[in-house]
Scaffold this motif. Structure first.
Motif, PDB file in Angstrom:
ATOM      1  N   GLU A 108      -8.819  -1.073  -3.634  1.00  0.00           N
ATOM      2  CA  GLU A 108      -7.426  -0.651  -3.846  1.00  0.00           C
ATOM      3  C   GLU A 108      -6.881   0.038  -2.591  1.00  0.00           C
ATOM      4  OE1 GLU A 108      -5.875  -0.002  -7.397  1.00  0.00           O
ATOM      5  OE2 GLU A 108      -4.274   1.359  -6.781  1.00  0.00           O
ATOM      6  N   ARG A 109      -7.713   0.839  -1.943  1.00  0.00           N
ATOM      7  CA  ARG A 109      -7.248   1.544  -0.742  1.00  0.00           C
ATOM      8  C   ARG A 109      -6.940   0.554   0.380  1.00  0.00           C
ATOM      9  NH1 ARG A 109     -11.250   5.245   1.052  1.00  0.00           N
ATOM     10  NH2 ARG A 109     -12.829   4.644  -0.434  1.00  0.00           N
ATOM     11  N   ALA A 110      -7.762  -0.505   0.492  1.00  0.00           N
ATOM     12  CA  ALA A 110      -7.516  -1.521   1.522  1.00  0.00           C
ATOM     13  C   ALA A 110      -6.204  -2.253   1.231  1.00  0.00           C
ATOM     14  CB  ALA A 110      -8.679  -2.503   1.569  1.00  0.00           C
ATOM     15  N   ARG A 111      -5.947  -2.548  -0.051  1.00  0.00           N
ATOM     16  CA  ARG A 111      -4.698  -3.245  -0.415  1.00  0.00           C
ATOM     17  C   ARG A 111      -3.482  -2.385  -0.073  1.00  0.00           C
ATOM     18  NH1 ARG A 111      -7.547  -5.116  -4.931  1.00  0.00           N
ATOM     19  NH2 ARG A 111      -6.807  -3.384  -6.206  1.00  0.00           N
ATOM     20  N   ARG A 112      -3.592  -1.067  -0.349  1.00  0.00           N
ATOM     21  CA  ARG A 112      -2.466  -0.173  -0.055  1.00  0.00           C
ATOM     22  C   ARG A 112      -2.207  -0.094   1.449  1.00  0.00           C
ATOM     23  NH1 ARG A 112      -4.348   4.939  -3.698  1.00  0.00           N
ATOM     24  NH2 ARG A 112      -4.048   4.020  -5.732  1.00  0.00           N
ATOM     25  N   ARG A 113      -3.297  -0.002   2.230  1.00  0.00           N
ATOM     26  CA  ARG A 113      -3.154   0.097   3.688  1.00  0.00           C
ATOM     27  C   ARG A 113      -2.529  -1.183   4.229  1.00  0.00           C
ATOM     28  NH1 ARG A 113      -3.247   5.115   5.447  1.00  0.00           N
ATOM     29  NH2 ARG A 113      -5.160   5.659   6.476  1.00  0.00           N
ATOM     30  N   LEU A 114      -2.931  -2.331   3.660  1.00  0.00           N
ATOM     31  CA  LEU A 114      -2.389  -3.619   4.095  1.00  0.00           C
ATOM     32  C   LEU A 114      -0.869  -3.630   3.897  1.00  0.00           C
ATOM     33  CD1 LEU A 114      -3.131  -6.544   5.058  1.00  0.00           C
ATOM     34  CD2 LEU A 114      -3.055  -7.205   2.667  1.00  0.00           C
ATOM     35  N   ALA A 115      -0.439  -3.195   2.717  1.00  0.00           N
ATOM     36  CA  ALA A 115       0.999  -3.197   2.422  1.00  0.00           C
ATOM     37  C   ALA A 115       1.732  -2.280   3.401  1.00  0.00           C
ATOM     38  CB  ALA A 115       1.226  -2.741   0.986  1.00  0.00           C
ATOM     39  N   GLU A 116       1.132  -1.123   3.693  1.00  0.00           N
ATOM     40  CA  GLU A 116       1.746  -0.147   4.604  1.00  0.00           C
ATOM     41  C   GLU A 116       1.900  -0.743   6.009  1.00  0.00           C
ATOM     42  OE1 GLU A 116      -0.122   3.798   3.535  1.00  0.00           O
ATOM     43  OE2 GLU A 116      -0.247   3.839   5.725  1.00  0.00           O
ATOM     44  N   LEU A 117       0.819  -1.380   6.503  1.00  0.00           N
ATOM     45  CA  LEU A 117       0.835  -1.934   7.855  1.00  0.00           C
ATOM     46  C   LEU A 117       1.766  -3.142   7.930  1.00  0.00           C
ATOM     47  CD1 LEU A 117      -2.960  -1.575   8.715  1.00  0.00           C
ATOM     48  CD2 LEU A 117      -1.090  -0.248   9.667  1.00  0.00           C
TER      49      LEU A 117
END
Ligand code: DC
Length: 223
Positions: free
Chosen positions: A148-157
């Motif tokens: 989930e943290r990787a998905r959130r970071r992806l959306a942010e970047l």
């Protein structure tokens, strides 16, 4: 009231901490941004990141400040606004290396305690409840699964127009978790008296409400 919010990379600490600070009229202090600013400067000035003494001396001879603006918190390195340059994967990687150095952490600890000296802050990081503000009135430990943290970071970047893939972000986050948790000085650890909040599957507003509820209960118990 001082509130300490700790947790691993991408658990939503800064978003949640900012909103909680707004709701309670407290000052938000993002300590990760300070390690990121140092990492940015190491890259910018070509200082060898493996040289702890050189990195610590760069920090000693420079000024990091966090400033509140109507559009959010900005980070200044010797007066230069570097806010838009400190969230890249390269800076993230270097930040977790410089954050493992005792000589760096000691200086950051002093800077962060000075920033919180007047009280009424929400401070987020990795060691706030355990080292920087061990007497904080409320301590929160935010977590979420690596996926989930990787998905959130992806959306942010992606929002910033950066092109990265999910698997490399997942690996980078797992690697940072390992480095942040295994370092000898002030590792990422939940303080014994911190409230654990798992944000997996929760919307930001739900996490904020949960944190506010914990603050309210703590306030009621203390009065
Ligand atoms: O929260 P963040 O991703 O912006 O933090 C960047 C890096 O700084 C991260 O690898 C851990 C480190 N850090 C730390 O060691 N202690 C803190 N109080 C805040 C951040």
């Amino acid at each position: 009231m001082n509130i300490a919010i700790d947790g691993p990379a991408g658990a939503g600490k800064s978003t949640v901490a900012q909103l909680v600070a707004q709701r309670l009229s407290l000052v938000y202090i993002d300590t990760g941004a300070m390690y990121r600013a140092l990492a940015w400067a190491v890259l910018h000035h070509g200082v060898p990141v493996e040289d702890e003494a050189a990195v610590a001396s760069l920090l000693r001879d420079s000024a990091i400040s966090l400033k509140r603006t109507p559009s959010g918190q900005i980070v200044l390195w010797n007066g230069e606004d570097i806010t838009s340059q400190i969230r890249t994967p390269k800076v993230s990687h270097h930040a977790s290396i410089v954050a493992s150095y005792p000589q760096v952490r000691e200086q950051m600890l002093q800077l962060q305690r000075a920033m919180a000296a007047e009280g009424n802050v929400v401070m987020d990081g990795r060691d706030i409840g355990t080292h920087v503000l061990p007497d904080a009135d409320v301590k929160i430990f935010l977590t979420a699964s690596v996926e989930e943290r990787a998905r959130r970071r992806l959306a942010e970047l992606q929002q910033q127009g950066l092109d990265v893939d999910l698997e490399s972000l997942r690996q980078e986050i797992a690697e940072r978790d390992r480095r942040d948790s295994e370092r000898t000085v002030a590792p990422l650890r939940r303080a014994e008296d911190a409230h654990l909040v798992d944000t997996t599957g929760l919307e930001v507003h739900e996490v904020v409400e949960r944190v506010l509820q914990i603050c309210k209960q703590t306030g009621e118990q203390g009065s």
